[in-house]
Design an enzyme around this catalytic site. Structure first.
Site, mmCIF file in Angstrom:
data_model
loop_
_atom_site.group_PDB
_atom_site.id
_atom_site.type_symbol
_atom_site.label_atom_id
_atom_site.label_comp_id
_atom_site.label_asym_id
_atom_site.label_seq_id
_atom_site.Cartn_x
_atom_site.Cartn_y
_atom_site.Cartn_z
ATOM 1 N N HIS A 41 0.816 -1.202 0.000
ATOM 2 C CA HIS A 41 0.000 0.000 0.000
ATOM 3 C C HIS A 41 0.859 1.265 0.000
ATOM 4 O O HIS A 41 0.334 2.381 0.090
ATOM 5 C CB HIS A 41 -0.912 -0.027 1.237
ATOM 6 C CG HIS A 41 -2.089 0.888 1.146
ATOM 7 N ND1 HIS A 41 -2.309 1.924 2.039
ATOM 8 C CD2 HIS A 41 -3.119 0.938 0.265
ATOM 9 C CE1 HIS A 41 -3.413 2.554 1.719
ATOM 10 N NE2 HIS A 41 -3.927 1.991 0.647
ATOM 11 N N LYS B 221 3.248 4.377 -1.226
ATOM 12 C CA LYS B 221 3.301 5.271 -2.381
ATOM 13 C C LYS B 221 4.622 6.036 -2.290
ATOM 14 O O LYS B 221 4.766 6.975 -1.502
ATOM 15 C CB LYS B 221 2.132 6.266 -2.382
ATOM 16 C CG LYS B 221 0.730 5.604 -2.407
ATOM 17 C CD LYS B 221 0.142 5.499 -1.055
ATOM 18 C CE LYS B 221 -1.319 5.169 -1.041
ATOM 19 N NZ LYS B 221 -1.690 3.876 -1.574
ATOM 20 N N ASP C 206 16.392 10.926 -8.996
ATOM 21 C CA ASP C 206 17.807 11.318 -8.937
ATOM 22 C C ASP C 206 18.345 11.374 -7.504
ATOM 23 O O ASP C 206 19.366 12.024 -7.247
ATOM 24 C CB ASP C 206 18.021 12.682 -9.612
ATOM 25 C CG ASP C 206 17.863 12.615 -11.129
ATOM 26 O OD1 ASP C 206 17.926 11.491 -11.670
ATOM 27 O OD2 ASP C 206 17.663 13.668 -11.759
ATOM 28 N N HIS D 285 -9.545 10.994 0.921
ATOM 29 C CA HIS D 285 -8.607 9.859 0.964
ATOM 30 C C HIS D 285 -7.341 10.200 1.741
ATOM 31 O O HIS D 285 -6.426 9.393 1.828
ATOM 32 C CB HIS D 285 -8.261 9.454 -0.476
ATOM 33 C CG HIS D 285 -7.577 8.136 -0.604
ATOM 34 N ND1 HIS D 285 -6.252 8.003 -0.991
ATOM 35 C CD2 HIS D 285 -8.017 6.866 -0.402
ATOM 36 C CE1 HIS D 285 -5.919 6.727 -1.035
ATOM 37 N NE2 HIS D 285 -6.963 6.013 -0.670
ATOM 38 N N LYS E 185 -4.589 10.798 4.623
ATOM 39 C CA LYS E 185 -4.226 10.093 5.855
ATOM 40 C C LYS E 185 -3.283 11.008 6.633
ATOM 41 O O LYS E 185 -2.063 10.961 6.476
ATOM 42 C CB LYS E 185 -3.518 8.771 5.552
ATOM 43 C CG LYS E 185 -4.330 7.827 4.638
ATOM 44 C CD LYS E 185 -3.854 7.912 3.226
ATOM 45 C CE LYS E 185 -4.292 6.786 2.332
ATOM 46 N NZ LYS E 185 -5.616 6.301 2.371
ATOM 47 N N ASP F 104 -1.288 19.486 18.313
ATOM 48 C CA ASP F 104 -0.796 20.634 19.093
ATOM 49 C C ASP F 104 0.029 21.636 18.296
ATOM 50 O O ASP F 104 0.891 22.315 18.875
ATOM 51 C CB ASP F 104 0.062 20.144 20.264
ATOM 52 C CG ASP F 104 -0.754 19.436 21.338
ATOM 53 O OD1 ASP F 104 -1.985 19.426 21.222
ATOM 54 O OD2 ASP F 104 -0.151 18.903 22.276
#
Length: 500
Positions: free
Chosen positions: A233, A235, A240, A418, A420, A425
């Site tokens: 899952h 990404k 470079d 979508h 996450k 604080d």
């Protein structure tokens, strides 16, 4: 009907009855054997027993997709990958932090303890000088990603759960073929289930031009290896060794808001320039080498992947400190979940969370309850529409429970949320691929960036505030006003939380 006919019918029904009893008994024995032959936590054990016993035969079809673990040899391939060039640097950092005098400033002390947690759990290297950009729409994310890929001169490494064979997926593939033809080392890792419909031949043009592409740890056919769990899952993009991307976006038209079912797509992704790219690079190389069965296909020349980072450290917006933290079923502990717990438990003023799936385990649920009852401002934002029916109903169930505990629940109305993200604080934040659910904590391979920067955290919190304008607060009274049938679906779905 004569006596002979009645006797024959009675005999037939008796045979059917005993046959059904035999099937049920065999099903119960097989269920017990199937569930207990693999080590799993108690919640998942009871959930699978419930499924296999209450849904004879068909339950085993569900188990084939959702219950089977990865073969040990595949997990060993991940475990066997060393931490490459950062191991010594992390060890030095650990010693420095352990010997550091206790700081007087509470913010610095909080940073220190959180940093030490990830050093211990994941050997996560703290990088102090990073320039970080935040993207919340597919349009800006893909525009910058493609621009950076076009400018690449040495290496392009890409790892996504989903790379679809659609308009944007084909644009990316064409661009990668072009860069491979120019002599750039191009590697693509994708999840075979998340990229459903993409055949091996999709990348033939890239391979002909000298590039590489492979499904993460899996076979090329989901009909042979049809596990829904233990998916890649993550990404990750590194270019470079100078530029890195991590967050929630995948590659597909729906992430541009072009799929009617979801509407506008709201996500959060980071573009990083600085030492954090080394950690992303290292994670990709370890995943790539674990996937390649032939040692000749593995990356062994590390120099080109870890060049000197070109960043002006004196610029005020190039000083974001962060750690890249990964987790997966091969790890002994749930690294990112423990990181979320650390952030939640360290809060003294507020905790703001965005997640498409809210299915927390008891430890996270209790921490949120403690925070809310302690007077901390706890806010959680989830989508107003489902992409997985059972998962969405379970999300509604936990949202209802937390609303009753004093947590402010927002349902995002403007398309599909979508993102996450966790913000605490005005001090610390997390952005990555991990949802607040069992699947991300226990079952999938995930990666997050944990950020220690007041300005960047404030920026992420301002995005949250802007999203509130497109959201609706769902109060305990509104949850109570939902139909009994809807509340039953929520409660029923919650029973399967450990395996959703």
């Amino acid at each position: 009907m004569d006596d002979k006919g009645g006797y024959a019918m009675l005999l037939t029904w008796n045979i059917i009855k005993w046959l059904l009893i035999a099937i049920i008994l065999l099903n119960e024995v097989a269920a017990i054997f199937t569930v207990f032959r693999e080590k799993r936590d108690i919640a998942a054990t009871w959930a699978w027993l419930l499924v296999l016993m209450l849904i004879p035969v068909i339950g085993f079809i569900f188990y084939a997709f959702l219950g089977r673990k990865l073969p040990q040899r595949r997990l060993e391939r991940i475990k066997s990958q060393t931490q490459l060039k950062l191991k010594k640097a992390v060890d030095r950092q650990k010693t420095q932090f352990q010997n550091m005098p206790r700081p007087k400033h509470s913010t610095v002390q909080t940073y220190r303890r959180t940093i030490m947690l990830f050093q211990s759990l994941d050997n996560a290297f703290l990088t102090r000088h990073n320039h970080v950009d935040v993207y919340t729409t597919g349009k800006e994310f893909f525009a910058h990603l493609f621009e950076d890929i076009e400018a690449a001169t040495q290496t392009i490494n890409i790892e996504f759960y989903t790379i679809y064979n659609d308009q944007i997926g084909n644009q990316l593939r064409t661009l990668l073929e072009q860069k491979a033809a120019e002599g750039v080392e191009v590697r693509v890792l994708y999840d075979s289930w998340g990229s459903m419909g993409v055949r091996k031949s999709f990348y033939d043009g890239l391979r002909k031009r000298g590039g590489y592409a492979a499904p993460f740890l899996m076979t090329h056919s989901n009909f042979i290896d049809f596990r829904l769990n233990y998916r890649d899952h993550r990404k990750i993009v590194t270019i470079d060794g100078q530029i890195g991307y991590v967050g929630g976006f995948n590659i597909g038209d729906q992430y541009l808001g072009l799929v009617k079912k979801f509407g506008p797509w709201r996500d959060t992704h980071l573009r990083i320039v600085g030492g954090g790219v080394y950690s992303l690079q290292q994670r990709f190389i370890r995943d790539w080498n674990a996937t390649m069965k032939d040692p000749a296909d593995r990356i062994s020349h590390y120099g080109i992947f870890f060049p000197e980072i070109k960043i002006d450290k004196d610029q005020p917006d190039n000083d974001t400190a962060l750690q890249i933290v990964s987790s997966g079923p091969e790890a002994p502990l749930e690294n990112i979940k423990l990181g979320y717990l650390r952030l939640i438990n360290a809060a003294t003023d507020h905790i703001w969370i965005q997640t498409p799936y809210l299915i927390p385990d008891d430890s996270v649920l209790d921490s949120l309850r403690v925070a809310a009852h302690s007077g901390i401002d706890v806010r959680i934002m989830v989508p107003c529409k489902p992409d997985h029916p059972f998962v969405y109903r379970a999300t509604q169930y936990y949202a209802r429970q937390l609303a009753n505990e004093g947590v402010t629940i927002y349902f995002y109305q403007k398309g599909f949320l979508h993102a996450k993200t966790v913000m605490v604080d005005d001090k610390m934040a997390s952005v990555g691929s991990a949802n607040v659910d069992f699947r991300s904590f226990k079952l999938n391979f995930e990666i997050n960036s944990f950020i220690y920067d007041l300005e960047m955290t404030d920026h992420l919190e301002q995005i949250f505030v802007n999203d509130i304008r497109d959201s609706r607060v769902i109060t305990p009274e509104m949850f109570a006003g939902m139909s009994r049938w809807l509340r039953f679906k929520q409660t029923f779905s919650r029973l399967f939380s450990p395996i959703l």
